[in-house]
Design a protein around this motif. Structure first.
Motif, mmCIF file in Angstrom:
data_model
loop_
_atom_site.group_PDB
_atom_site.id
_atom_site.type_symbol
_atom_site.label_atom_id
_atom_site.label_comp_id
_atom_site.label_asym_id
_atom_site.label_seq_id
_atom_site.Cartn_x
_atom_site.Cartn_y
_atom_site.Cartn_z
ATOM 1 N N ASP A 1 38.458 -0.678 -22.665
ATOM 2 C CA ASP A 1 39.569 0.267 -22.533
ATOM 3 C C ASP A 1 39.146 1.417 -21.643
ATOM 4 O O ASP A 1 38.195 2.123 -21.943
ATOM 5 C CB ASP A 1 39.936 0.797 -23.931
ATOM 6 N N GLY A 2 39.853 1.596 -20.538
ATOM 7 C CA GLY A 2 39.472 2.643 -19.585
ATOM 8 C C GLY A 2 40.046 4.003 -19.919
ATOM 9 O O GLY A 2 40.789 4.599 -19.147
ATOM 10 N N ASP A 3 39.690 4.504 -21.105
ATOM 11 C CA ASP A 3 40.188 5.822 -21.478
ATOM 12 C C ASP A 3 39.550 6.894 -20.623
ATOM 13 O O ASP A 3 38.331 7.012 -20.562
ATOM 14 C CB ASP A 3 39.852 6.104 -22.958
ATOM 15 N N VAL A 4 40.383 7.684 -19.977
ATOM 16 C CA VAL A 4 39.852 8.768 -19.147
ATOM 17 C C VAL A 4 40.924 9.843 -19.078
ATOM 18 O O VAL A 4 42.121 9.550 -19.145
ATOM 19 C CB VAL A 4 39.504 8.229 -17.728
ATOM 20 N N PHE A 5 40.521 11.080 -18.969
ATOM 21 C CA PHE A 5 41.496 12.167 -18.876
ATOM 22 C C PHE A 5 41.975 12.316 -17.441
ATOM 23 O O PHE A 5 41.177 12.383 -16.508
ATOM 24 C CB PHE A 5 40.876 13.484 -19.342
ATOM 25 N N TYR B 1 32.495 -14.281 -30.979
ATOM 26 C CA TYR B 1 32.003 -13.876 -29.671
ATOM 27 C C TYR B 1 32.867 -14.455 -28.562
ATOM 28 O O TYR B 1 33.228 -13.770 -27.596
ATOM 29 C CB TYR B 1 30.547 -14.298 -29.459
ATOM 30 N N LEU B 2 33.187 -15.737 -28.698
ATOM 31 C CA LEU B 2 33.978 -16.372 -27.643
ATOM 32 C C LEU B 2 35.334 -15.691 -27.495
ATOM 33 O O LEU B 2 35.847 -15.536 -26.389
ATOM 34 C CB LEU B 2 34.138 -17.868 -27.943
ATOM 35 N N PHE B 3 35.902 -15.279 -28.638
ATOM 36 C CA PHE B 3 37.182 -14.590 -28.568
ATOM 37 C C PHE B 3 37.054 -13.298 -27.775
ATOM 38 O O PHE B 3 37.881 -13.011 -26.895
ATOM 39 C CB PHE B 3 37.708 -14.310 -29.985
ATOM 40 N N ILE B 4 36.009 -12.509 -28.040
ATOM 41 C CA ILE B 4 35.916 -11.239 -27.318
ATOM 42 C C ILE B 4 35.524 -11.457 -25.855
ATOM 43 O O ILE B 4 35.921 -10.706 -24.975
ATOM 44 C CB ILE B 4 34.982 -10.207 -27.993
ATOM 45 N N GLN B 5 34.761 -12.506 -25.591
ATOM 46 C CA GLN B 5 34.460 -12.775 -24.182
ATOM 47 C C GLN B 5 35.758 -13.090 -23.450
ATOM 48 O O GLN B 5 36.004 -12.607 -22.348
ATOM 49 C CB GLN B 5 33.482 -13.951 -24.042
ATOM 50 N N ILE C 1 41.979 -12.529 -18.421
ATOM 51 C CA ILE C 1 42.788 -12.130 -19.572
ATOM 52 C C ILE C 1 42.925 -10.602 -19.663
ATOM 53 O O ILE C 1 43.997 -10.097 -19.997
ATOM 54 C CB ILE C 1 42.176 -12.699 -20.873
ATOM 55 N N SER C 2 41.850 -9.882 -19.360
ATOM 56 C CA SER C 2 41.951 -8.426 -19.489
ATOM 57 C C SER C 2 42.973 -7.877 -18.501
ATOM 58 O O SER C 2 43.669 -6.897 -18.800
ATOM 59 C CB SER C 2 40.593 -7.759 -19.274
ATOM 60 N N PRO D 1 43.256 0.343 -17.598
ATOM 61 C CA PRO D 1 42.425 -0.452 -16.666
ATOM 62 C C PRO D 1 40.967 -0.044 -16.738
ATOM 63 O O PRO D 1 40.644 1.144 -16.783
ATOM 64 C CB PRO D 1 43.015 -0.091 -15.299
ATOM 65 N N PHE D 2 40.092 -1.038 -16.765
ATOM 66 C CA PHE D 2 38.670 -0.722 -16.850
ATOM 67 C C PHE D 2 37.804 -1.594 -15.960
ATOM 68 O O PHE D 2 36.589 -1.445 -15.927
ATOM 69 C CB PHE D 2 38.184 -0.813 -18.305
ATOM 70 N N ARG D 3 38.433 -2.550 -15.271
ATOM 71 C CA ARG D 3 37.641 -3.383 -14.357
ATOM 72 C C ARG D 3 37.996 -3.016 -12.927
ATOM 73 O O ARG D 3 39.108 -2.619 -12.627
ATOM 74 C CB ARG D 3 37.970 -4.864 -14.589
#
Lengths: 268, 304, 493
Positions: free
Chosen positions: C170-174, C368-372, C379-380, C393-395
């Motif tokens: 999660d690209g949390d940023v102010f 693990y596979l689910f989070i990968q 998917i992200s 956005p985080f990638r």
């Protein structure tokens, strides 16, 4: 004129107690722009039940049902077990002062401190996230309250009534059901209402001892307070849903609060 | 009076019936069983843990003596929280009692619409304390809440009162919300108690020319005293353990200004996982409360 | 009595869901059948997960809006592709840490995968609650795609002591949001120049911000608008303090002695300035949380604000038609919002989320596979574009994705701002028992609004910080702090 004064007073009291409920109620119908409007909006422009509908659709409303089952069951059980226990304390002085004090001491421990050991206990028994587990817990929590309250109400029952029933050939159990319970009904009602309320509003144990199956209304409502969101409409709608059943129950069982049951033949 | 009747007839109490000796034990058995089941293990566990040193990072279960208990005494924040809690309890309890009693008298006699009035007045108690705290926070909000707007109308200019932030306003805000939510509790209980008072007694006294206060002090108060005392006890104990509403309204703030003992325990036990220290705090609280409650029970003549 | 509905929160999502499901299934099938092309991490995860068909894995997720993702989109999709059921345990943010720790301490094995706020990672990792993920990354070939996460998140929110404990998700940023139309209004510019002698511009440092905000509030009074507003409630302001303090050159600790240095002149300056700024903000701003601030901005009552990425999406009107977002006030400023770095240029990467595996899980590989799969490039990207997404956005690929850029006219500026923020962003302070330190800061803010003297407040806070450090063990904490401070996002470079 006294009557008018009485009504005016009753009305102002009513406004004080009901206004915040009205506000909450109104929020459930307001749009977010109305909820966060400056200056504040006093009544919503449109009454639409969309917020309530969403709760049912999403299955969130089942949390109200869960609360109802948990609170209802534990109240009934606690009222029965607690009242008969109170009877023993009053009529037979069972266990004496120490026992009575021990009972009330069960209510002194702040929940925060015992939540983890109870969690461990429940893990051991496999009771986490189960209806039975929480019903058991709420019953146990409310017993001290029921016992002590009913003690007071039972003490007010003239013992002659029970004795005449016994003389008439009733068993002890029959005396309980036929004399004590009916005579104490005002007290039963008042105690039951709050026993129900305590179980209904319980939060910490419901939070820790549930995962997905037995989410109660108090826990569900907190899901709507997010760090990056605040579903005020849902909070309000859920609260209203959670309040209406109790309101109806209290309204219908009101008649037990009838003043001054005359003793008639017994009193001299 | 109900009390003296009971003591007079206690000699006659044991009827010449079949062995009912065990009856008294049968009817307390289920309650005792449940209370032991839920009450015993946590108590023992918490007791043992309070002598260990389990924290978030250290799962140290070796016996550490009175370390945690000693730390209690130098913990200023703990004692401040006890003070905060006492302040709330000592103010809210009498107010709730008196208001509740007054309301009970208001609604005692027949009245058109009494049913609706009573059911509505009981509503505040039914709302989850978290929701009530959050709602009052909105009500008190400077910009979006109606209370300051009404005050502004009355004052004729914009009123800036930050109820949940200014130290001088925070406790009134908490007390208002608390009294609003729990006076109905006292009200209903006392109404039930007053309703049970034998009408013939009060009518007889009225005929004899007794005024309201006389009747109240000599007939009704003694009659409702058992119930009233317990209600005071219960409400007092619950006030001491107050958590949800204050948490939602102020979060214990500003700073730790309104932090109650339960909030402090929560922060220590739930957020910072000072498991052992929290257990020690819990026993301190239980010890304090037991002391006060036992004194109160004796003083109010409840356990005779 | 109460109707019991079985389907959770479907309806409007189903069309998008159907499209997403079909598209994803197509992609996956294409991937699985192509032999020569290297398979993506998502495809690999799906393939490897086939052997766990029929199992159920539990994942802890933030309650409310956040969990719509696994409930309506990723959960059902994963089940379709692999036959593994996903059970979502929704927990309010404030209770997540507690629940995770309690279930871990009790050894219940109730949770398989977890959402973890990166600041908690040292505590959870040290307590042993999180599974070390390096072997899995190796085994299932996730190394490449892991590298493609935007550098600041990748380098700062993934590891503790050099070991991977979670995937930043999660690209949390102010971000600073400002009203382009107000700043570009000729009349306002004139009035501003006349008042301050400078040109009206989006402030780049806090001194300018104070001046600009105050001047704008005066100028915009007839329109009932304020120069700026923030969410000043202590929990949020705590993050802002961390950001401003470091932007102004402050350091949390003396690296050698591990004494707290938040009560330096910088700290006092920041607190004093914050209190002064409240004067030109709407009265009562000290009580504002996320939603109050959002409502004011969306209603057009403030010209500047700083907040997380969702403000930007919702202000543009993206997604706010969704039922799930019906609590968001409708935007009256769509098309009028500009995006910039907060003054100082180094925004706080406040909170954020990472995906982890519970060490007591009984289905570690499946979890693990689910989070990968969730965290993978393919998917992200879909997940951050969901209209109801709270995942930002985080990638690197997210910031340049044509699909995202097309979502609303100013989306390119928005993504550019997010990307700039991810490059220069500052990490939340993350030590052992971080919550204790953060709690001290939260209370300091509370005291600030109550009117106490900033120097006194900070001296007391520093004292408390030192006491906490002492209790944890100065050397122990020093090592963790050194580790944290060496990260690129710890202090402005």
């Amino acid at each position: 004129m006294v009557i008018l004064g009485r009504y005016l007073l009753a009305l102002s009291v009513l406004i004080f107690f009901v206004f915040p409920i009205y506000w909450l109620f109104a929020i459930s119908f307001k749009t977010p722009e109305e909820i966060f409007h400056f200056p504040p909006v006093w009544y919503p422009q449109k009454i639409q039940f969309a917020n309530y509908w969403v709760l049912f659709k999403d299955g969130d409303a089942t949390s109200v049902w869960n609360s109802f089952i948990l609170a209802g069951s534990s109240t009934i059980i606690a009222m029965i077990l607690g009242t008969i226990c109170a009877y023993s304390l009053v009529r037979f002085k069972t266990g004496g002062e120490n026992f009575a004090v021990w009972i009330i001491s069960q209510r002194l421990m702040p929940p925060i401190a015992i939540i983890f050991p109870i969690f461990l206990l429940y893990v051991f028994f496999g009771w986490v996230d189960s209806y039975g587990g929480l019903i058991l817990l709420y019953t146990a929590f409310n017993l001290p309250y029921v016992i002590w309250m009913m003690r007071g109400y039972i003490e007010d029952i003239p013992i002659e009534l029970e004795e005449s029933a016994l003389v008439d050939g009733c068993s002890r159990w029959a005396v309980l059901w036929k004399v004590v319970f009916p005579m104490a009904r005002a007290g039963l009602f008042a105690t039951a209402v709050f026993t129900f309320v305590f179980a209904w509003n319980e939060f910490i144990f419901a939070l820790v001892l549930s995962r997905t199956e037995v989410t109660t209304y108090t826990v569900q409502v907190t899901h709507y307070f997010g760090g990056q969101s605040n579903f005020w409409a849902k909070i309000a709608a859920m609260s209203v849903l959670g309040t209406v059943p109790v309101f109806i129950t209290v309204a219908t069982l009101q008649r037990f609060l009838v003043r001054g049951i005359s003793m008639g033949a017994v009193k001299g | 009076m109900a009390q003296s009747f009971a003591s007079v007839s206690s000699a006659v109490r044991r009827s010449p019936q079949m062995p009912d000796h065990n009856f008294r034990y049968w009817i307390i058995a289920p309650s005792v069983f449940l209370l032991l089941l839920i009450g015993l293990f946590p108590l023992i566990y918490a007791f043992v843990v309070s002598f260990q040193q389990i924290t978030m990072t250290d799962y140290d279960t070796s016996f550490a003596g009175l370390v945690n208990y000693q730390a209690l005494f130098s913990d200023q924040r703990l004692w401040e929280s006890i003070l905060h809690t006492i302040v709330i309890t000592v103010i809210a309890l009498p107010v709730e009692l008196i208001l509740g009693l007054a309301l009970a008298y208001l609604f005692l006699e027949k009245m058109y619409g009494k049913q609706i009035f009573i059911s509505l007045i009981v509503l505040p108690t039914v709302i989850s304390p978290i929701v009530s705290g959050a709602t009052w926070r909105l009500l008190f909000d400077q910009r979006y809440g109606p209370i300051n707007q009404v005050l502004s109308w009355i004052a004729g200019r914009e009123v800036v009162m930050l109820w949940t932030i200014e130290p001088i306003l925070v406790y009134p805000a908490i007390l208002i919300c608390e009294i609003w939510q729990w006076t109905p509790f006292m009200f209903l209980i006392l109404l039930a108690a007053l309703s049970s008072v034998d009408k013939s007694l009060t009518e007889a006294a009225e005929l004899d020319g007794a005024g309201f206060w006389r009747i109240f002090l000599k007939i009704e108060l003694p009659a409702i005293w058992p119930v009233m005392a317990i209600a005071i006890l219960i409400r007092g104990v619950d006030l001491f353990r107050i958590f949800d509403m204050v948490w939602a309204l102020t979060g214990g703030g500003p700073g730790t200004y309104t932090e109650t003992i339960s909030i402090y325990t929560y922060v220590q036990g739930f957020r910072q996982f000072e498991t052992s220290y929290t257990a020690a705090i819990a026993f301190l609280i239980v010890a304090l409360m037991s002391f006060v409650v036992t004194w109160a029970i004796r003083r109010m003549g409840l356990a005779k | 009595m109460v109707a019991m509905s079985s389907g959770k929160r479907e309806g409007r999502m189903s069309l998008l869901k159907k499209i997403a499901l079909t598209a994803s299934a197509a992609i996956v099938t294409a991937g699985l059948t192509s032999a020569a092309w290297a398979e993506s991490a998502a495809e690999r995860a799906v393939k490897e997960a086939q052997k766990y068909k029929g199992q159920t894995i539990t994942i802890v997720w933030e309650a409310g809006l956040q969990s719509l993702d696994p409930l309506n989109f990723s959960g059902p999709l994963w089940e379709k592709l692999t036959g593994i059921k996903v059970k979502v345990v929704e927990v309010q943010t404030a209770e997540m840490f507690t629940k995770i720790m309690q279930e871990y301490r009790a050894g219940t094995g109730a949770y398989d995968a977890l959402n973890v706020i990166p600041a908690w990672m040292p505590d959870l990792a040290n307590a042993g609650a999180l599974e070390v993920l390096d072997p899995y990354v190796q085994k299932y070939g996730y190394g490449d795609e892991l590298q493609k996460i935007a550098a600041t998140y990748r380098d700062n929110q993934m590891k503790v002591d050099g070991k991977i404990f979670g995937f930043p998700d999660d690209g949390d940023v102010f971000v600073m949001y400002y009203r382009k139309d107000v700043f570009g209004d000729a009349k306002v510019q004139e009035a501003f120049k006349a008042k301050t002698g400078r040109d009206l511009a989006v402030p780049k440092n806090w001194k300018d911000f104070g001046e600009t905000g105050a001047a704008l509030t005066e100028i915009l009074k007839p329109q009932n608008m304020y120069g700026a507003a923030f969410f000043r409630q202590p929990p949020y302001t705590m993050f802002m303090f961390q950001e401003r303090f470091r932007n102004e050159g402050g350091k949390f600790f003396d690296a050698e002695s591990m004494k707290a240095t938040i009560n330096s002149d910088v700290g006092v300056k920041v607190l004093t300035e914050m209190r002064n700024e409240n004067k030109f903000m709407p009265p009562g701003v000290e009580q504002w949380g996320f939603v109050e601030n959002l409502a004011a901005f969306m209603a057009g009552q403030t010209a500047m604000t700083i907040s997380w990425p969702p403000y930007g999406r919702w202000a543009a009107g993206y997604g706010t038609d969704e039922k799930a977002l019906s609590w968001v006030p409708k935007s009256t400023v769509a098309g009028k919002v500009g995006y910039a770095m907060p003054p100082g240029g180094h925004p706080e990467l406040a909170a954020g989320f990472a995906l982890s595996v519970a060490s007591t899980s009984k289905n570690k590989d499946a979890a693990y596979l689910f989070i990968q799969w969730l965290n993978s490039e393919d998917i992200s990207l879909q997940r951050v574009k969901l209209p109801t997404a709270l995942r930002d956005p985080f990638r690197d690929s997210h910031f340049t994705d044509p699909g995202y850029l097309a979502l609303w006219p100013d989306a390119k500026d928005y993504l550019a701002a997010l990307q700039a923020g991810s490059k220069s962003g500052l990490l939340d302070l993350s030590l052992l028992q971080t919550d204790k330190y953060e709690e001290v800061l939260r209370q300091a803010i509370g005291k600030l609004w109550a009117g106490e003297d900033p120097k006194k407040i900070l001296d007391a806070a520093a004292g408390e910080w030192d006491a906490i450090t002492k209790k944890i063990g100065v050397d122990k904490q020093k090592a963790v702090y050194a580790n944290w401070a060496s990260k690129s996002g710890a202090y402005p470079q």
